[in-house]
Design a protein around this motif. Structure first.
Motif, PDB file in Angstrom:
ATOM      1  N   THR A   5     -10.444  14.314 -12.451  1.00  0.00           N
ATOM      2  CA  THR A   5     -11.439  14.127 -11.457  1.00  0.00           C
ATOM      3  C   THR A   5     -12.721  14.665 -12.005  1.00  0.00           C
ATOM      4  OG1 THR A   5      -9.620  14.529  -9.660  1.00  0.00           O
ATOM      5  CG2 THR A   5     -11.793  14.627  -9.032  1.00  0.00           C
ATOM      6  N   ILE A   6     -13.609  13.756 -11.793  1.00  0.00           N
ATOM      7  CA  ILE A   6     -14.965  14.142 -12.318  1.00  0.00           C
ATOM      8  C   ILE A   6     -16.006  14.054 -11.332  1.00  0.00           C
ATOM      9  CG2 ILE A   6     -16.967  13.332 -13.842  1.00  0.00           C
ATOM     10  CD1 ILE A   6     -14.807  11.805 -15.390  1.00  0.00           C
ATOM     11  N   TYR A   7     -16.557  15.182 -11.111  1.00  0.00           N
ATOM     12  CA  TYR A   7     -17.621  15.357 -10.005  1.00  0.00           C
ATOM     13  C   TYR A   7     -19.010  15.235 -10.622  1.00  0.00           C
ATOM     14  CZ  TYR A   7     -14.169  16.940  -6.784  1.00  0.00           C
ATOM     15  OH  TYR A   7     -12.926  16.978  -6.019  1.00  0.00           O
ATOM     16  N   GLY A   8     -19.667  14.174 -10.307  1.00  0.00           N
ATOM     17  CA  GLY A   8     -20.918  14.135 -11.108  1.00  0.00           C
ATOM     18  C   GLY A   8     -22.002  13.471 -10.281  1.00  0.00           C
ATOM     19  N   LYS A   9     -23.165  12.914 -10.634  1.00  0.00           N
ATOM     20  CA  LYS A   9     -24.133  12.453  -9.986  1.00  0.00           C
ATOM     21  C   LYS A   9     -24.785  10.986 -10.989  1.00  0.00           C
ATOM     22  CE  LYS A   9     -27.764  15.646 -11.098  1.00  0.00           C
ATOM     23  NZ  LYS A   9     -28.726  16.659 -10.453  1.00  0.00           N
ATOM     24  N   LEU A  44     -18.760  22.020  -3.975  1.00  0.00           N
ATOM     25  CA  LEU A  44     -18.472  22.032  -5.360  1.00  0.00           C
ATOM     26  C   LEU A  44     -18.014  23.273  -5.676  1.00  0.00           C
ATOM     27  CD1 LEU A  44     -18.028  19.791  -7.370  1.00  0.00           C
ATOM     28  CD2 LEU A  44     -20.197  20.297  -8.099  1.00  0.00           C
ATOM     29  N   HIS A  45     -18.600  24.408  -5.391  1.00  0.00           N
ATOM     30  CA  HIS A  45     -18.078  25.630  -5.759  1.00  0.00           C
ATOM     31  C   HIS A  45     -16.858  25.968  -5.068  1.00  0.00           C
ATOM     32  CE1 HIS A  45     -18.496  30.268  -4.600  1.00  0.00           C
ATOM     33  NE2 HIS A  45     -17.609  29.990  -5.437  1.00  0.00           N
ATOM     34  N   GLU A  46     -16.580  25.377  -3.678  1.00  0.00           N
ATOM     35  CA  GLU A  46     -15.177  25.643  -3.149  1.00  0.00           C
ATOM     36  C   GLU A  46     -14.063  24.876  -4.159  1.00  0.00           C
ATOM     37  OE1 GLU A  46     -14.398  24.987   1.024  1.00  0.00           O
ATOM     38  OE2 GLU A  46     -16.581  26.004   1.526  1.00  0.00           O
ATOM     39  N   ILE A  47     -14.549  23.532  -4.306  1.00  0.00           N
ATOM     40  CA  ILE A  47     -13.498  22.719  -4.755  1.00  0.00           C
ATOM     41  C   ILE A  47     -12.862  23.162  -6.295  1.00  0.00           C
ATOM     42  CG2 ILE A  47     -13.236  20.602  -5.951  1.00  0.00           C
ATOM     43  CD1 ILE A  47     -14.916  19.556  -3.854  1.00  0.00           C
ATOM     44  N   VAL A  48     -14.065  23.661  -7.119  1.00  0.00           N
ATOM     45  CA  VAL A  48     -13.749  24.312  -8.257  1.00  0.00           C
ATOM     46  C   VAL A  48     -13.156  25.789  -8.618  1.00  0.00           C
ATOM     47  CG1 VAL A  48     -15.034  22.504  -9.458  1.00  0.00           C
ATOM     48  CG2 VAL A  48     -15.869  24.613  -9.382  1.00  0.00           C
ATOM     49  N   GLY A  49     -13.565  26.396  -7.310  1.00  0.00           N
ATOM     50  CA  GLY A  49     -13.025  27.837  -7.222  1.00  0.00           C
ATOM     51  C   GLY A  49     -13.929  28.901  -7.897  1.00  0.00           C
ATOM     52  N   LYS A  50     -15.215  28.418  -8.303  1.00  0.00           N
ATOM     53  CA  LYS A  50     -16.244  29.320  -8.751  1.00  0.00           C
ATOM     54  C   LYS A  50     -17.757  28.848  -8.818  1.00  0.00           C
ATOM     55  CE  LYS A  50     -15.983  28.136 -13.884  1.00  0.00           C
ATOM     56  NZ  LYS A  50     -15.430  28.835 -14.935  1.00  0.00           N
ATOM     57  N   PRO A  51     -18.628  29.770  -8.822  1.00  0.00           N
ATOM     58  CA  PRO A  51     -19.980  29.084  -8.806  1.00  0.00           C
ATOM     59  C   PRO A  51     -20.326  28.127  -9.921  1.00  0.00           C
ATOM     60  CG  PRO A  51     -20.006  31.505  -8.422  1.00  0.00           C
ATOM     61  CD  PRO A  51     -18.527  31.064  -9.027  1.00  0.00           C
ATOM     62  N   VAL A  52     -20.946  27.071  -9.571  1.00  0.00           N
ATOM     63  CA  VAL A  52     -21.391  26.138 -10.586  1.00  0.00           C
ATOM     64  C   VAL A  52     -22.748  25.690 -10.509  1.00  0.00           C
ATOM     65  CG1 VAL A  52     -19.091  25.429 -11.154  1.00  0.00           C
ATOM     66  CG2 VAL A  52     -20.255  24.210  -9.062  1.00  0.00           C
ATOM     67  N   ARG A  53     -23.391  25.178 -11.359  1.00  0.00           N
ATOM     68  CA  ARG A  53     -24.909  24.866 -11.280  1.00  0.00           C
ATOM     69  C   ARG A  53     -25.208  23.472 -11.752  1.00  0.00           C
ATOM     70  NH1 ARG A  53     -28.467  29.885 -12.456  1.00  0.00           N
ATOM     71  NH2 ARG A  53     -29.358  28.596 -13.592  1.00  0.00           N
ATOM     72  N   THR A  54     -24.055  22.865 -12.511  1.00  0.00           N
ATOM     73  CA  THR A  54     -24.396  21.768 -13.293  1.00  0.00           C
ATOM     74  C   THR A  54     -23.173  20.697 -12.735  1.00  0.00           C
ATOM     75  OG1 THR A  54     -23.135  22.496 -15.114  1.00  0.00           O
ATOM     76  CG2 THR A  54     -25.649  22.945 -15.136  1.00  0.00           C
ATOM     77  N   VAL A  55     -23.369  19.158 -13.245  1.00  0.00           N
ATOM     78  CA  VAL A  55     -22.308  18.459 -13.209  1.00  0.00           C
ATOM     79  C   VAL A  55     -22.557  17.857 -14.737  1.00  0.00           C
ATOM     80  CG1 VAL A  55     -22.449  17.941 -10.861  1.00  0.00           C
ATOM     81  CG2 VAL A  55     -24.157  16.703 -12.353  1.00  0.00           C
ATOM     82  N   PRO A  56     -21.411  17.147 -15.080  1.00  0.00           N
ATOM     83  CA  PRO A  56     -20.024  17.200 -14.477  1.00  0.00           C
ATOM     84  C   PRO A  56     -19.231  18.386 -13.966  1.00  0.00           C
ATOM     85  CG  PRO A  56     -19.795  16.168 -16.588  1.00  0.00           C
ATOM     86  CD  PRO A  56     -21.341  16.658 -16.451  1.00  0.00           C
ATOM     87  N   ILE A  58     -15.248  18.965 -13.983  1.00  0.00           N
ATOM     88  CA  ILE A  58     -14.139  18.003 -14.410  1.00  0.00           C
ATOM     89  C   ILE A  58     -12.932  18.982 -14.053  1.00  0.00           C
ATOM     90  CG2 ILE A  58     -12.994  16.702 -16.018  1.00  0.00           C
ATOM     91  CD1 ILE A  58     -15.737  16.642 -17.543  1.00  0.00           C
ATOM     92  N   LEU A  59     -11.894  18.416 -13.531  1.00  0.00           N
ATOM     93  CA  LEU A  59     -10.500  19.035 -13.184  1.00  0.00           C
ATOM     94  C   LEU A  59      -9.614  18.124 -13.898  1.00  0.00           C
ATOM     95  CD1 LEU A  59     -12.429  19.657 -10.456  1.00  0.00           C
ATOM     96  CD2 LEU A  59     -10.410  20.704  -9.858  1.00  0.00           C
ATOM     97  N   VAL A  60      -8.363  18.694 -14.442  1.00  0.00           N
ATOM     98  CA  VAL A  60      -7.263  17.893 -14.694  1.00  0.00           C
ATOM     99  C   VAL A  60      -6.264  18.400 -13.748  1.00  0.00           C
ATOM    100  CG1 VAL A  60      -5.657  17.566 -16.505  1.00  0.00           C
ATOM    101  CG2 VAL A  60      -8.196  17.644 -16.885  1.00  0.00           C
ATOM    102  N   GLY A  61      -5.719  17.514 -13.056  1.00  0.00           N
ATOM    103  CA  GLY A  61      -4.810  17.881 -11.844  1.00  0.00           C
ATOM    104  C   GLY A  61      -5.710  19.046 -11.229  1.00  0.00           C
ATOM    105  N   THR A  62      -5.117  19.982 -10.842  1.00  0.00           N
ATOM    106  CA  THR A  62      -5.675  21.035  -9.941  1.00  0.00           C
ATOM    107  C   THR A  62      -6.499  22.041 -10.822  1.00  0.00           C
ATOM    108  OG1 THR A  62      -3.821  22.304  -9.897  1.00  0.00           O
ATOM    109  CG2 THR A  62      -4.131  20.699  -8.029  1.00  0.00           C
ATOM    110  N   THR A  63      -6.246  21.901 -12.287  1.00  0.00           N
ATOM    111  CA  THR A  63      -7.063  22.918 -13.057  1.00  0.00           C
ATOM    112  C   THR A  63      -8.461  22.602 -13.234  1.00  0.00           C
ATOM    113  OG1 THR A  63      -4.842  23.314 -14.113  1.00  0.00           O
ATOM    114  CG2 THR A  63      -6.851  23.939 -15.299  1.00  0.00           C
ATOM    115  N   HIS A  64      -9.514  23.592 -13.185  1.00  0.00           N
ATOM    116  CA  HIS A  64     -10.805  23.211 -13.567  1.00  0.00           C
ATOM    117  C   HIS A  64     -11.114  23.624 -14.893  1.00  0.00           C
ATOM    118  CE1 HIS A  64     -15.172  24.717 -13.648  1.00  0.00           C
ATOM    119  NE2 HIS A  64     -15.268  23.700 -13.254  1.00  0.00           N
TER     120      HIS A  64
END
Length: 80
Positions: A5-9, A44-56, A58-64
């Motif tokens: 899963t790729i979260y991007g813009k 996005l922070h909630e989804i990946v489980g830690k603070p993030v400031r950039t995209v993309p 990326i998760l593999v399965g449920t692993t960030h």
């Protein structure tokens, strides 16, 4: 490999490179445009489980995995 899963813009070259890498390797993946979905950095922070400031992000399965560089290294270390 589990689904990627790729979260991007839009207009993000690293997001585009992540998509291309998945296509070239034949990975099952989903690209999620955070702008089109109205997602903010807090969501996005909630989804990946830690603070993030950039995209993309990326998760593999449920692993960030992280961003594109992290994902590229992960893919190459998997022997794919």
């Amino acid at each position: 490999m589990e689904k990627v899963t790729i979260y991007g813009k839009p207009q993000c070259p690293y997001c585009d490179m992540a998509v291309t890498l998945c296509e070239q390797r034949g990975f099952d993946f989903e690209y999620i445009d955070i702008q089109a979905r109205g997602m903010g950095i807090a969501e996005l922070h909630e989804i990946v489980g830690k603070p993030v400031r950039t995209v993309p992000q990326i998760l593999v399965g449920t692993t960030h995995i992280g961003g594109y560089t992290d994902f590229y290294a992960y893919v190459n270390n998997q022997g794919n």
